[in-house]
Scaffold this active site. Structure first.
Site, PDB file in Angstrom:
ATOM      1  N   CYS A 237       9.553  11.749  34.546  1.00  4.37           N
ATOM      2  CA  CYS A 237       9.713  10.786  33.450  1.00  4.37           C
ATOM      3  C   CYS A 237       8.443  10.726  32.616  1.00  4.37           C
ATOM      4  O   CYS A 237       8.496  10.730  31.380  1.00  4.37           O
ATOM      5  CB  CYS A 237      10.052   9.407  34.021  1.00  4.37           C
ATOM      6  SG  CYS A 237      10.416   8.168  32.753  1.00  4.37           S
ATOM      7  N   CYS A 238       7.282  10.686  33.288  1.00  4.25           N
ATOM      8  CA  CYS A 238       6.007  10.674  32.566  1.00  4.25           C
ATOM      9  C   CYS A 238       5.822  11.959  31.758  1.00  4.25           C
ATOM     10  O   CYS A 238       5.276  11.926  30.646  1.00  4.25           O
ATOM     11  CB  CYS A 238       4.848  10.508  33.540  1.00  4.25           C
ATOM     12  SG  CYS A 238       4.701   8.876  34.294  1.00  4.25           S
TER      13      CYS A 238
ATOM     14  N   CYS B 148       4.038   1.560  30.581  1.00  2.00           N
ATOM     15  CA  CYS B 148       5.432   1.252  30.275  1.00  2.00           C
ATOM     16  C   CYS B 148       5.845  -0.029  30.989  1.00  2.00           C
ATOM     17  O   CYS B 148       5.385  -0.310  32.106  1.00  2.00           O
ATOM     18  CB  CYS B 148       6.335   2.405  30.702  1.00  2.00           C
ATOM     19  SG  CYS B 148       6.136   3.904  29.713  1.00  2.00           S
TER      20      CYS B 148
ATOM     21  N   CYS C 216      -0.358   9.814  35.471  1.00  2.00           N
ATOM     22  CA  CYS C 216       0.898  10.250  34.863  1.00  2.00           C
ATOM     23  C   CYS C 216       0.887  11.719  34.468  1.00  2.00           C
ATOM     24  O   CYS C 216       1.901  12.238  34.026  1.00  2.00           O
ATOM     25  CB  CYS C 216       1.204   9.394  33.640  1.00  2.00           C
ATOM     26  SG  CYS C 216      -0.095   9.450  32.394  1.00  2.00           S
TER      27      CYS C 216
ATOM     28  N   CYS D 248       7.088   0.033  34.645  1.00  2.00           N
ATOM     29  CA  CYS D 248       6.131   0.630  35.584  1.00  2.00           C
ATOM     30  C   CYS D 248       4.826  -0.148  35.679  1.00  2.00           C
ATOM     31  O   CYS D 248       3.846   0.325  36.249  1.00  2.00           O
ATOM     32  CB  CYS D 248       5.834   2.074  35.178  1.00  2.00           C
ATOM     33  SG  CYS D 248       7.273   3.162  35.242  1.00  2.00           S
TER      34      CYS D 248
END
Length: 246
Positions: free
Chosen positions: A117-118, A200, A228, A203
């Protein structure tokens, strides 16, 4: 309103060094960008760059999952400094594919899914942001976490083959906030609600008393995995001002 006279001599010396470093970075490279998360350290650097007209562009990674308070800092910078921070977004097709295959919040399920996702929301946009520069600047500090304890002021970004600078490497959290107060720099309101490090929204959480400043980032993971992918391919080089090569 500025109250620089309230700064300690030690911090005054750090500020003078910071200004000199930024000037040197801007002069050394034809094109330089500063990657801003819009959090405290990065607002400090934003002020240091824009208030003095240093030749360093500023951008931010708009991941699509940021807090409203973080996005609001873009307008506050525009109002205070008359500067539009450039925003880089993830590729919509890559986001849609990830969500379709794994789910919107699959990053909670494993480190691999979180890092993927990162990669989509941060690393790939960062690569595009830095494609046309010879160097970039970050607001990282050694004190922030165990993964940054060996941080150098000047590094080589091997993944992108460009220079990388961390001008606040040896600054403490107290240094940062003393500067922000003295120069009346706008700050993300999330800091006042217990968020020393802001990423985010899903997170990031507020930290508890006694926790380090990045404990609220990916809090479900161990301390040594909390990056990340933006800052893991660097090689230390000679610090500017100590016989650094041009």
């Amino acid at each position: 309103m500025t109250d620089a006279a309230a700064l300690t001599p030690e911090l005054q010396a750090k500020i003078e060094r910071l200004d000199a470093l930024l000037d040197t970075i801007g002069q050394r490279h034809e094109a330089v960008k500063f990657a801003s998360s819009l959090a405290a350290e990065d607002m400090l650097l934003t002020h240091a760059i824009l208030s003095r007209g240093v030749k360093i562009g500023i951008f931010s990674l708009n991941t699509g999952r940021l807090h409203a308070e973080t996005l609001g800092m873009i307008e506050r910078v525009r109002e205070r400094y008359g500067y539009d921070i450039e925003q880089f977004h993830p590729q919509a097709a890559a986001v849609d594919e990830y969500v379709a295959q794994h789910g919107l919040n699959a990053f909670y399920e494993s480190i691999d899914l979180r890092k993927r996702c990162c990669e989509i929301r941060k690393v790939e946009p960062l690569n595009r942001a830095l494609a046309d520069v010879g160097a970039w600047v970050t607001g990282q500090r050694r004190e922030q976490s165990v993964t940054r304890a060996e941080l150098h002021e000047e590094e080589h970004d091997g993944a992108r083959n460009i220079a990388k600078y961390n001008p606040l490497a040896d600054w403490t959290e107290a240094d940062v906030w003393a500067y922000l107060k003295a120069f009346d720099v706008p700050v993300n309101p999330l800091h006042a609600r217990g968020y020393p490090s802001i990423g985010c929204e899903p997170c990031t959480r507020a930290v508890r008393p006694g926790e380090d400043s990045r404990a609220g980032r990916w809090w479900w993971e161990s301390r040594d995995t909390k990056e990340c992918g933006l800052h893991i391919t660097t090689i230390p080089v000679t610090v500017i001002g100590e016989n650094a090569s041009a």
